[in-house]
Design a protein around this motif. Structure first.
Motif, PDB file in Angstrom:
ATOM      1  N   ILE A  54       0.846  -1.192   0.000  1.00 38.83           N
ATOM      2  CA  ILE A  54       0.000   0.000   0.000  1.00 38.83           C
ATOM      3  C   ILE A  54       0.880   1.239   0.000  1.00 38.83           C
ATOM      4  N   LEU A  55       0.636   2.153  -0.947  1.00 44.06           N
ATOM      5  CA  LEU A  55       1.332   3.436  -1.000  1.00 44.06           C
ATOM      6  C   LEU A  55       0.499   4.456  -0.252  1.00 44.06           C
ATOM      7  N   GLU A  56       1.117   5.107   0.732  1.00 47.63           N
ATOM      8  CA  GLU A  56       0.429   6.133   1.509  1.00 47.63           C
ATOM      9  C   GLU A  56       0.195   7.360   0.638  1.00 47.63           C
ATOM     10  N   GLY A  57      -1.038   7.845   0.615  1.00 46.23           N
ATOM     11  CA  GLY A  57      -1.373   9.031  -0.166  1.00 46.23           C
ATOM     12  C   GLY A  57      -0.866  10.297   0.507  1.00 46.23           C
ATOM     13  N   HIS A  58      -0.608  11.342  -0.299  1.00 47.05           N
ATOM     14  CA  HIS A  58      -0.184  12.645   0.221  1.00 47.05           C
ATOM     15  C   HIS A  58      -1.378  13.585   0.223  1.00 47.05           C
ATOM     16  N   GLY A  59      -1.509  14.386   1.281  1.00 44.95           N
ATOM     17  CA  GLY A  59      -2.594  15.355   1.347  1.00 44.95           C
ATOM     18  C   GLY A  59      -3.945  14.662   1.274  1.00 44.95           C
ATOM     19  N   ASN A  60      -4.745  15.042   0.272  1.00 42.73           N
ATOM     20  CA  ASN A  60      -6.079  14.455   0.108  1.00 42.73           C
ATOM     21  C   ASN A  60      -6.077  13.197  -0.742  1.00 42.73           C
ATOM     22  N   ASP A  61      -4.894  12.796  -1.242  1.00 40.61           N
ATOM     23  CA  ASP A  61      -4.812  11.584  -2.056  1.00 40.61           C
ATOM     24  C   ASP A  61      -5.029  10.360  -1.176  1.00 40.61           C
ATOM     25  N   PRO A  62      -5.862   9.422  -1.628  1.00 36.74           N
ATOM     26  CA  PRO A  62      -6.080   8.211  -0.826  1.00 36.74           C
ATOM     27  C   PRO A  62      -4.888   7.256  -0.919  1.00 36.74           C
ATOM     28  N   ASP A  63      -4.758   6.387   0.071  1.00 37.18           N
ATOM     29  CA  ASP A  63      -3.786   5.301  -0.006  1.00 37.18           C
ATOM     30  C   ASP A  63      -4.234   4.395  -1.147  1.00 37.18           C
ATOM     31  N   ARG A  64      -3.261   3.700  -1.779  1.00 38.13           N
ATOM     32  CA  ARG A  64      -3.647   2.798  -2.864  1.00 38.13           C
ATOM     33  C   ARG A  64      -2.733   1.588  -2.934  1.00 38.13           C
ATOM     34  N   VAL A  65      -3.289   0.514  -3.468  1.00 38.47           N
ATOM     35  CA  VAL A  65      -2.550  -0.732  -3.646  1.00 38.47           C
ATOM     36  C   VAL A  65      -1.616  -0.583  -4.840  1.00 38.47           C
ATOM     37  N   ILE A  66      -0.378  -1.048  -4.678  1.00 44.36           N
ATOM     38  CA  ILE A  66       0.609  -1.070  -5.760  1.00 44.36           C
ATOM     39  C   ILE A  66       0.712  -2.505  -6.265  1.00 44.36           C
ATOM     40  N   ALA A  67       0.419  -2.704  -7.539  1.00 47.11           N
ATOM     41  CA  ALA A  67       0.503  -4.034  -8.146  1.00 47.11           C
ATOM     42  C   ALA A  67       1.962  -4.456  -8.282  1.00 47.11           C
ATOM     43  N   ASP A  68       2.196  -5.767  -8.323  1.00 42.58           N
ATOM     44  CA  ASP A  68       3.557  -6.282  -8.448  1.00 42.58           C
ATOM     45  C   ASP A  68       4.277  -5.744  -9.681  1.00 42.58           C
ATOM     46  N   ASP A  69       3.550  -5.549 -10.793  1.00 42.16           N
ATOM     47  CA  ASP A  69       4.183  -5.110 -12.039  1.00 42.16           C
ATOM     48  C   ASP A  69       4.094  -3.595 -12.250  1.00 42.16           C
ATOM     49  N   GLU A  70       3.612  -2.855 -11.250  1.00 40.74           N
ATOM     50  CA  GLU A  70       3.491  -1.403 -11.372  1.00 40.74           C
ATOM     51  C   GLU A  70       4.799  -0.719 -11.003  1.00 40.74           C
ATOM     52  N   ASN A  71       5.276   0.176 -11.873  1.00 44.29           N
ATOM     53  CA  ASN A  71       6.482   0.957 -11.587  1.00 44.29           C
ATOM     54  C   ASN A  71       6.136   2.131 -10.693  1.00 44.29           C
ATOM     55  N   VAL A  72       6.958   2.348  -9.672  1.00 48.60           N
ATOM     56  CA  VAL A  72       6.776   3.459  -8.745  1.00 48.60           C
ATOM     57  C   VAL A  72       8.003   4.354  -8.828  1.00 48.60           C
ATOM     58  N   ASN A  73       7.809   5.632  -9.174  1.00 47.14           N
ATOM     59  CA  ASN A  73       8.893   6.604  -9.240  1.00 47.14           C
ATOM     60  C   ASN A  73       9.221   7.035  -7.812  1.00 47.14           C
ATOM     61  N   LEU A  74      10.478   6.896  -7.418  1.00 49.69           N
ATOM     62  CA  LEU A  74      10.897   7.184  -6.050  1.00 49.69           C
ATOM     63  C   LEU A  74      11.432   8.592  -5.858  1.00 49.69           C
ATOM     64  N   GLU A  75      11.387   9.415  -6.912  1.00 45.66           N
ATOM     65  CA  GLU A  75      11.841  10.808  -6.797  1.00 45.66           C
ATOM     66  C   GLU A  75      10.992  11.507  -5.738  1.00 45.66           C
ATOM     67  N   LYS A  76      11.645  12.294  -4.891  1.00 45.70           N
ATOM     68  CA  LYS A  76      10.942  12.965  -3.799  1.00 45.70           C
ATOM     69  C   LYS A  76      10.154  14.159  -4.314  1.00 45.70           C
ATOM     70  N   ASP A  77       8.857  14.169  -4.041  1.00 46.04           N
ATOM     71  CA  ASP A  77       8.026  15.349  -4.272  1.00 46.04           C
ATOM     72  C   ASP A  77       7.724  15.995  -2.922  1.00 46.04           C
ATOM     73  N   HIS A  78       7.275  15.173  -2.000  1.00 47.72           N
ATOM     74  CA  HIS A  78       6.902  15.640  -0.662  1.00 47.72           C
ATOM     75  C   HIS A  78       7.612  14.806   0.393  1.00 47.72           C
ATOM     76  N   GLY A  79       8.849  14.447   0.142  1.00 45.10           N
ATOM     77  CA  GLY A  79       9.588  13.577   1.052  1.00 45.10           C
ATOM     78  C   GLY A  79       9.545  12.152   0.544  1.00 45.10           C
ATOM     79  N   PRO A  80      10.257  11.256   1.219  1.00 44.98           N
ATOM     80  CA  PRO A  80      10.303   9.855   0.773  1.00 44.98           C
ATOM     81  C   PRO A  80       8.912   9.217   0.760  1.00 44.98           C
TER      82      PRO A  80
END
Length: 92
Positions: A54-80
């Motif tokens: 589960i990826l924690e949402g920022h601000g009003n963004d909800p938390d969401r499930v990350i699929a095994d094959d989904e790419n996640v960009n780790l560049e900091k926007d609002h911290g790690p």
């Protein structure tokens, strides 16, 4: 004597950039800008395969499930980015 500038080794080669993220409160680092959900889970010792990532949402963004094959960009926007594990939802 050589002067080392920020981001370089003494031999003049650039240091690999490090990307930080957290899973269940534990800090992890990688030199890759993006990882798949599966690669993130593989870094966690003893990952429970019956759980979702589960990826924690920022601000009003909800938390969401990350699929095994989904790419996640780790560049900091609002911290790690912060992840957690949760039992897989069973809507059957």
């Amino acid at each position: 004597m050589t002067v080392e500038t920020a981001g370089e080794h003494e031999d003049g080669k650039a240091k690999p950039k490090s990307y930080t993220f957290f899973v269940n409160g534990k800090k992890y680092e990688t030199d890759q800008l993006s990882l798949t959900g599966l690669q993130i889970k593989a870094k966690v010792s003893g990952w429970d395969q019956t759980h979702d990532l589960i990826l924690e949402g920022h601000g009003n963004d909800p938390d969401r499930v990350i699929a095994d094959d989904e790419n996640v960009n780790l560049e900091k926007d609002h911290g790690p980015l912060r992840f957690s594990s949760a039992p897989k939802a069973n809507f059957g």
